[in-house]
Design a protein around this motif. Structure first.
Motif, PDB file in Angstrom:
ATOM      1  N   ALA A 156       0.834  -1.211   0.000  1.00 63.09           N
ATOM      2  CA  ALA A 156       0.000   0.000   0.000  1.00 63.09           C
ATOM      3  C   ALA A 156       0.869   1.260   0.000  1.00 63.09           C
ATOM      4  CB  ALA A 156      -0.947  -0.001   1.185  1.00 63.09           C
ATOM      5  N   ALA A 157       1.923   1.263   0.804  1.00 64.34           N
ATOM      6  CA  ALA A 157       2.800   2.440   0.864  1.00 64.34           C
ATOM      7  C   ALA A 157       3.485   2.674  -0.478  1.00 64.34           C
ATOM      8  CB  ALA A 157       3.832   2.273   1.973  1.00 64.34           C
ATOM      9  N   ALA A 158       3.960   1.604  -1.119  1.00 64.43           N
ATOM     10  CA  ALA A 158       4.624   1.741  -2.418  1.00 64.43           C
ATOM     11  C   ALA A 158       3.624   2.192  -3.491  1.00 64.43           C
ATOM     12  CB  ALA A 158       5.289   0.428  -2.818  1.00 64.43           C
ATOM     13  N   PHE A 159       2.416   1.647  -3.457  1.00 64.09           N
ATOM     14  CA  PHE A 159       1.394   2.077  -4.411  1.00 64.09           C
ATOM     15  C   PHE A 159       1.102   3.560  -4.232  1.00 64.09           C
ATOM     16  CE2 PHE A 159      -2.896   3.176  -5.564  1.00 64.09           C
ATOM     17  CZ  PHE A 159      -2.970   2.708  -6.859  1.00 64.09           C
ATOM     18  N   ASN A 160       0.866   3.983  -3.003  1.00 64.65           N
ATOM     19  CA  ASN A 160       0.523   5.384  -2.739  1.00 64.65           C
ATOM     20  C   ASN A 160       1.664   6.328  -3.091  1.00 64.65           C
ATOM     21  OD1 ASN A 160      -2.078   4.707  -1.957  1.00 64.65           O
ATOM     22  ND2 ASN A 160      -1.543   4.577   0.205  1.00 64.65           N
ATOM     23  N   ALA A 161       2.900   5.818  -3.075  1.00 67.52           N
ATOM     24  CA  ALA A 161       4.066   6.619  -3.465  1.00 67.52           C
ATOM     25  C   ALA A 161       4.347   6.533  -4.973  1.00 67.52           C
ATOM     26  CB  ALA A 161       5.304   6.148  -2.676  1.00 67.52           C
ATOM     27  N   GLY A 162       3.609   5.675  -5.682  1.00 69.04           N
ATOM     28  CA  GLY A 162       3.848   5.508  -7.118  1.00 69.04           C
ATOM     29  C   GLY A 162       5.144   4.795  -7.431  1.00 69.04           C
ATOM     30  N   ASP A 163       5.610   3.924  -6.533  1.00 71.34           N
ATOM     31  CA  ASP A 163       6.921   3.285  -6.631  1.00 71.34           C
ATOM     32  C   ASP A 163       6.814   1.893  -7.261  1.00 71.34           C
ATOM     33  OD1 ASP A 163       9.433   2.188  -6.260  1.00 71.34           O
ATOM     34  OD2 ASP A 163       9.625   2.916  -4.199  1.00 71.34           O
ATOM     35  N   LEU A 164       6.845   1.839  -8.583  1.00 72.47           N
ATOM     36  CA  LEU A 164       6.700   0.585  -9.312  1.00 72.47           C
ATOM     37  C   LEU A 164       7.822  -0.402  -9.004  1.00 72.47           C
ATOM     38  CD1 LEU A 164       5.216  -1.148 -11.395  1.00 72.47           C
ATOM     39  CD2 LEU A 164       6.505   0.070 -13.174  1.00 72.47           C
ATOM     40  N   ASP A 165       9.058   0.072  -8.905  1.00 76.92           N
ATOM     41  CA  ASP A 165      10.171  -0.846  -8.660  1.00 76.92           C
ATOM     42  C   ASP A 165      10.034  -1.545  -7.312  1.00 76.92           C
ATOM     43  OD1 ASP A 165      11.355  -0.381 -11.124  1.00 76.92           O
ATOM     44  OD2 ASP A 165      12.579   1.274 -10.364  1.00 76.92           O
ATOM     45  N   THR A 166       9.590  -0.823  -6.293  1.00 78.81           N
ATOM     46  CA  THR A 166       9.389  -1.452  -4.989  1.00 78.81           C
ATOM     47  C   THR A 166       8.262  -2.476  -5.071  1.00 78.81           C
ATOM     48  OG1 THR A 166      10.269   0.416  -3.765  1.00 78.81           O
ATOM     49  CG2 THR A 166       8.780  -1.038  -2.563  1.00 78.81           C
ATOM     50  N   LEU A 167       7.180  -2.136  -5.763  1.00 82.73           N
ATOM     51  CA  LEU A 167       6.082  -3.094  -5.928  1.00 82.73           C
ATOM     52  C   LEU A 167       6.573  -4.365  -6.615  1.00 82.73           C
ATOM     53  CD1 LEU A 167       3.169  -0.741  -7.042  1.00 82.73           C
ATOM     54  CD2 LEU A 167       3.362  -1.972  -4.870  1.00 82.73           C
ATOM     55  N   MET A 168       7.363  -4.222  -7.659  1.00 81.96           N
ATOM     56  CA  MET A 168       7.844  -5.383  -8.400  1.00 81.96           C
ATOM     57  C   MET A 168       8.712  -6.290  -7.537  1.00 81.96           C
ATOM     58  SD  MET A 168       6.374  -5.410 -11.246  1.00 81.96           S
ATOM     59  CE  MET A 168       7.255  -6.871 -11.807  1.00 81.96           C
ATOM     60  N   GLY A 169       9.436  -5.724  -6.598  1.00 76.93           N
ATOM     61  CA  GLY A 169      10.263  -6.515  -5.699  1.00 76.93           C
ATOM     62  C   GLY A 169       9.456  -7.358  -4.725  1.00 76.93           C
ATOM     63  N   MET A 170       8.150  -7.175  -4.700  1.00 78.31           N
ATOM     64  CA  MET A 170       7.289  -7.913  -3.788  1.00 78.31           C
ATOM     65  C   MET A 170       6.699  -9.172  -4.422  1.00 78.31           C
ATOM     66  SD  MET A 170       5.338  -4.822  -1.895  1.00 78.31           S
ATOM     67  CE  MET A 170       6.257  -3.342  -1.452  1.00 78.31           C
ATOM     68  N   TYR A 171       7.044  -9.434  -5.689  1.00 76.62           N
ATOM     69  CA  TYR A 171       6.502 -10.581  -6.411  1.00 76.62           C
ATOM     70  C   TYR A 171       7.612 -11.540  -6.796  1.00 76.62           C
ATOM     71  CZ  TYR A 171       2.176  -7.974  -6.881  1.00 76.62           C
ATOM     72  OH  TYR A 171       1.031  -7.287  -6.609  1.00 76.62           O
ATOM     73  N   GLU A 172       7.326 -12.845  -6.660  1.00 77.17           N
ATOM     74  CA  GLU A 172       8.240 -13.845  -7.199  1.00 77.17           C
ATOM     75  C   GLU A 172       8.247 -13.708  -8.724  1.00 77.17           C
ATOM     76  OE1 GLU A 172       7.335 -17.812  -5.893  1.00 77.17           O
ATOM     77  OE2 GLU A 172       8.121 -17.414  -3.881  1.00 77.17           O
ATOM     78  N   PRO A 173       9.330 -14.122  -9.392  1.00 77.90           N
ATOM     79  CA  PRO A 173       9.416 -13.963 -10.844  1.00 77.90           C
ATOM     80  C   PRO A 173       8.266 -14.609 -11.628  1.00 77.90           C
ATOM     81  CG  PRO A 173      11.566 -14.495  -9.953  1.00 77.90           C
ATOM     82  CD  PRO A 173      10.582 -14.624  -8.814  1.00 77.90           C
ATOM     83  N   ASP A 174       7.734 -15.725 -11.169  1.00 75.44           N
ATOM     84  CA  ASP A 174       6.645 -16.410 -11.872  1.00 75.44           C
ATOM     85  C   ASP A 174       5.289 -16.203 -11.195  1.00 75.44           C
ATOM     86  OD1 ASP A 174       8.188 -17.453 -13.945  1.00 75.44           O
ATOM     87  OD2 ASP A 174       8.818 -19.167 -12.729  1.00 75.44           O
ATOM     88  N   ALA A 175       5.169 -15.159 -10.398  1.00 76.35           N
ATOM     89  CA  ALA A 175       3.923 -14.899  -9.677  1.00 76.35           C
ATOM     90  C   ALA A 175       2.763 -14.679 -10.638  1.00 76.35           C
ATOM     91  CB  ALA A 175       4.092 -13.674  -8.773  1.00 76.35           C
ATOM     92  N   VAL A 176       1.555 -14.825 -10.093  1.00 72.50           N
ATOM     93  CA  VAL A 176       0.318 -14.605 -10.841  1.00 72.50           C
ATOM     94  C   VAL A 176      -0.427 -13.448 -10.193  1.00 72.50           C
ATOM     95  CG1 VAL A 176      -1.911 -15.617 -11.463  1.00 72.50           C
ATOM     96  CG2 VAL A 176       0.154 -17.029 -11.512  1.00 72.50           C
ATOM     97  N   LEU A 177      -0.954 -12.544 -11.030  1.00 66.62           N
ATOM     98  CA  LEU A 177      -1.711 -11.382 -10.570  1.00 66.62           C
ATOM     99  C   LEU A 177      -2.979 -11.261 -11.409  1.00 66.62           C
ATOM    100  CD1 LEU A 177      -1.987  -8.520  -9.107  1.00 66.62           C
ATOM    101  CD2 LEU A 177      -0.736  -7.628 -11.081  1.00 66.62           C
ATOM    102  N   VAL A 178      -4.091 -10.998 -10.747  1.00 71.19           N
ATOM    103  CA  VAL A 178      -5.323 -10.653 -11.456  1.00 71.19           C
ATOM    104  C   VAL A 178      -5.372  -9.127 -11.479  1.00 71.19           C
ATOM    105  CG1 VAL A 178      -7.836 -10.811 -11.487  1.00 71.19           C
ATOM    106  CG2 VAL A 178      -6.454 -12.782 -10.754  1.00 71.19           C
ATOM    107  N   PRO A 179      -5.222  -8.508 -12.661  1.00 76.61           N
ATOM    108  CA  PRO A 179      -5.018  -7.062 -12.723  1.00 76.61           C
ATOM    109  C   PRO A 179      -6.255  -6.188 -12.555  1.00 76.61           C
ATOM    110  CG  PRO A 179      -4.892  -7.991 -14.911  1.00 76.61           C
ATOM    111  CD  PRO A 179      -5.041  -9.147 -13.955  1.00 76.61           C
ATOM    112  N   GLY A 180      -7.434  -6.782 -12.540  1.00 77.23           N
ATOM    113  CA  GLY A 180      -8.634  -5.959 -12.374  1.00 77.23           C
ATOM    114  C   GLY A 180      -9.849  -6.834 -12.194  1.00 77.23           C
TER     115      GLY A 180
END
Length: 135
Positions: free
Chosen positions: A15-39
């Motif tokens: 939430a803090a990284a999203f609110n700061a607009g910090d894409l690189d920090t968000l990306m570091g929170m996912y495993e390389p083969d992670a799955v995300l439902v984008p919407g």
């Protein structure tokens, strides 16, 4: 166990990284083969490139994310997490207001060194937020 070793710290950091607009920090929170439902109703995406594109779009809405923890269940190096969230103040490409609400269903894995990362992130997979907040 320190705070950074607890799986729920990842929700706060996200939430803090999203609110700061910090894409690189968000990306570091996912495993390389992670799955995300984008919407809501969207097909899942998998892997770093697809998750990055989905999160770029999400950050582009420019809203502020708020969340309420629901639960964290831990079994060894796996955790099931859920939060109720709402995003306000976002705008689509045409400038129209976008408000998102949901209840997440997330699977996290503890990495070497104790840090947690998302394996599965489904922001709308935990049911209707209206069941939690009838207002």
């Amino acid at each position: 166990m320190t705070t950074t070793e607890l799986p729920h710290a990842l929700n706060r950091e996200w939430a803090a990284a999203f609110n700061a607009g910090d894409l690189d920090t968000l990306m570091g929170m996912y495993e390389p083969d992670a799955v995300l439902v984008p919407g809501p109703g969207a097909e899942p995406v998998q892997g770093t490139r697809a998750i990055r594109a989905a999160l770029e779009w999400f950050l582009g809405l420019g809203g502020t994310l708020h969340f309420t923890p629901r639960h964290w269940l831990v079994s060894g190096d796996l955790a099931l997490s859920s939060v109720a969230f709402h995003m306000e103040g976002g705008r689509d490409a045409d400038g129209r207001p976008v408000v998102l609400r949901g209840v997440t269903a997330e699977v996290l894995r503890r990495q070497p060194g104790g840090r947690w990362q998302y394996v599965v992130d489904h922001p709308f997979g935990g049911g209707s937020p209206d069941l939690l907040d009838p207002a």
